[in-house]
Design an enzyme around this catalytic site. Structure first.
Site, short mmCIF file in Angstrom:
data_model
loop_
_atom_site.label_atom_id
_atom_site.label_comp_id
_atom_site.label_asym_id
_atom_site.label_seq_id
_atom_site.Cartn_x
_atom_site.Cartn_y
_atom_site.Cartn_z
N ASP A 131 60.35 15.87 44.97
CA ASP A 131 59.82 15.77 46.35
C ASP A 131 59.92 14.32 46.83
OD1 ASP A 131 57.71 18.43 46.93
OD2 ASP A 131 58.30 18.01 44.88
N GLU B 286 56.39 14.89 54.74
CA GLU B 286 55.23 15.41 54.02
C GLU B 286 54.63 14.40 53.02
OE1 GLU B 286 55.83 19.00 51.72
OE2 GLU B 286 53.74 18.96 51.05
N ASP C 13 60.59 17.97 55.49
CA ASP C 13 59.92 18.48 54.29
C ASP C 13 60.92 18.29 53.16
OD1 ASP C 13 58.53 19.80 52.34
OD2 ASP C 13 57.81 21.38 53.69
N ILE D 175 60.89 18.79 49.92
CA ILE D 175 61.05 20.08 49.23
C ILE D 175 60.04 21.01 49.87
CG2 ILE D 175 60.80 21.43 47.13
CD1 ILE D 175 61.77 19.20 45.50
N ASP D 176 60.52 21.98 50.60
CA ASP D 176 59.62 23.00 51.12
C ASP D 176 59.63 24.13 50.09
OD1 ASP D 176 57.95 24.31 52.97
OD2 ASP D 176 59.66 25.49 53.66
N THR E 263 57.54 23.90 47.08
CA THR E 263 57.51 23.22 45.77
C THR E 263 57.13 24.20 44.65
OG1 THR E 263 56.87 21.21 46.91
CG2 THR E 263 56.62 21.18 44.54
N SER F 206 59.41 29.27 50.95
CA SER F 206 59.99 28.20 51.76
C SER F 206 60.71 28.64 53.03
CB SER F 206 60.96 27.35 50.92
OG SER F 206 62.24 27.94 50.89
N ARG G 257 53.92 35.54 58.93
CA ARG G 257 53.20 34.49 58.19
C ARG G 257 51.79 34.36 58.74
NH1 ARG G 257 54.51 29.92 55.15
NH2 ARG G 257 53.09 28.20 55.42
N ASP H 278 56.87 22.23 58.07
CA ASP H 278 57.09 23.55 57.46
C ASP H 278 57.80 24.51 58.40
OD1 ASP H 278 56.06 23.27 54.84
OD2 ASP H 278 54.01 23.30 55.63
#
Ligand SMILES: Nc1ncnc2c1ncn2[C@@H]1O[C@H](COP(=O)(O)OS(=O)(=O)O)[C@@H](OP(=O)(O)O)[C@H]1O
Ligand SMILES: [Mg+2]
Ligand SMILES: [Mg+2]
Ligand SMILES: [Mg+2]
Length: 358
Positions: free
Chosen positions: A46, A71, A136, A138-139, A141, A264, A281, A293
């Site tokens: 990340d 992030e 982001d 790493i969206d 994680t 993700s 969501r 995100d």
């Protein structure tokens, strides 16, 4: 084409960051994973991904003012006992940048301080004025740690509107992952993985293999009109979205297929090429959605013909700073299905509220 220079830089940055993530995912060590103050996981990848994107964008767009809303920050890395992890991130970033053009090393080797500074370039607050990159690194994680789906998600806001988005999804197969509501697309074998989705405002959405083996193809959301024939995406993690509520909505719509649960913004990428027709969501009460995100995913889907709104049908407003000003949830569908979906969402939420007030 508008934003050509920015798109080239963003594609390069996200692809390179994805390369760093792939390397870490292959050799993930438990010591690479830390827990943030909100208890969510964060890894060397990340931080490394954020540093790579930050450095690449600044280098490629050197003449422009640079603002990045991202992030991660270096606060935890600056705490005592983190020297090993900082050094590991620094090596990862230097090694990754050196692979970009092995004949032309970009700068002299970067120091740990350079890396911490690059990570901290992402502390901008965003807002309605000017240009802000949104990242982001790493969206997903948690998906990354499981060896499942994750995405490097990079977008650009101009005067509060999303004008560009890139999603690098290293583990997403090039072929459809779901019921394939649009029986079209590519003939790649299902083992081939690694997709790069990108969109700029008014120019459509394209997908190409992450390693650029073949030309980009223009993608479109599912054209399914009858929700019975649609399949829907939702978060893999039950803690991130109310699976019971989405199941009730899907029942009302007559959706037959089981939910496709992946981590993700790879969900937005998959939707943009018609792998499924709906995304639901619904975070648990009190959770505040962050713009990183959704920025890249939202333009990737809308430029492919989809609609992204909150649960009440309002467009997402990315101009309010780091957080999205909504507490109802986020839904995605094509134009045909959206009115039916909005009604099903309304009815299911009302039923749930009635049940809980009894
Ligand atoms: N409690 C809660 N509720 C809702 N959302 C949350 C929550 N906690 C985290 N997050 C954010 O979810 C991001 C991961 O994306 P998804 O939720 O789509 O993927 S997943 O399937 O649930 O893993 C994840 O992104 P990353 O932190 O970048 O992985 C978070 O920003
Ligand atoms: Mg996180
Ligand atoms: Mg995220
Ligand atoms: Mg993240």
């Amino acid at each position: 084409m508008a934003y050509e220079k920015e798109l080239d830089a963003a594609k390069k940055a996200a692809s390179l960051a994805a390369r760093l993530c792939q390397k870490v995912q292959k050799a993930l060590l438990q010591s690479d994973v830390q827990s943030k103050s909100d208890k969510s996981p964060v890894t060397v990848a990340d931080y490394g991904s954020q540093a790579v994107v930050s450095l690449l964008l600044q280098r490629e767009l050197i003449s422009e003012p640079f603002s990045l809303v991202a992030e991660e920050d270096s606060a935890d890395l600056r705490k005592e006992g983190s020297q090993d992890i900082i050094e590991r991130i620094t090596k990862l970033v230097n090694d990754t940048l050196a692979t970009e053009d092995p004949l032309k090393p970009i700068d002299s080797t970067l120091s740990t301080d350079d890396i911490l500074r690059a990570i901290d370039c992402g502390t901008s607050e965003g807002g309605p004025n000017g240009r802000h990159w949104v990242l982001d690194p790493i969206d997903g994680t948690k998906g990354f740690l499981r060896g499942d789906q994750y995405a490097v998600a990079l977008g650009l806001l101009e005067e509060g509107k999303v004008v560009l988005g890139v999603l690098a999804c290293p583990n997403l197969p090039l072929a459809s992952i779901a019921g394939n509501d649009n029986k079209n697309k590519n003939s790649s074998s299902s083992e081939e993985k690694g997709c790069l989705f990108y969109a700029t405002i008014g120019s459509g959405t394209y997908m190409q293999p992450l390693d650029s083996r073949s030309e980009p193809v223009k993608v479109h959301v599912s054209s399914v009109e009858n929700p019975e024939d649609a399949s829907f995406f939702e978060s893999f993690e039950g803690a991130h979205s109310l699976h019971d509520l989405s199941s009730s909505i899907a029942n009302k719509l007559g959706v037959k297929a089981p939910p496709v649960r992946i981590d993700s913004q790879a969900k937005y990428g998959a939707l943009s090429r018609g792998d499924g027709a709906i995304y639901l969501r619904f975070p648990h009460k009190g959770y505040r959605e962050k713009i990183w995100d959704h920025v890249a995913g939202a333009i990737v889907v809308t430029e492919a013909g989809g609609i992204v709104t909150d649960a009440g049908g309002k467009a997402l407003d990315f101009s309010k700073g780091k957080y999205l000003d909504l507490d109802t949830g986020i839904i995605v569908a094509n134009e045909k299905i959206m009115p039916l979906l909005l009604k099903a969402v309304r009815d299911s939420i009302a039923e749930q509220e009635n049940a809980s007030s009894l």
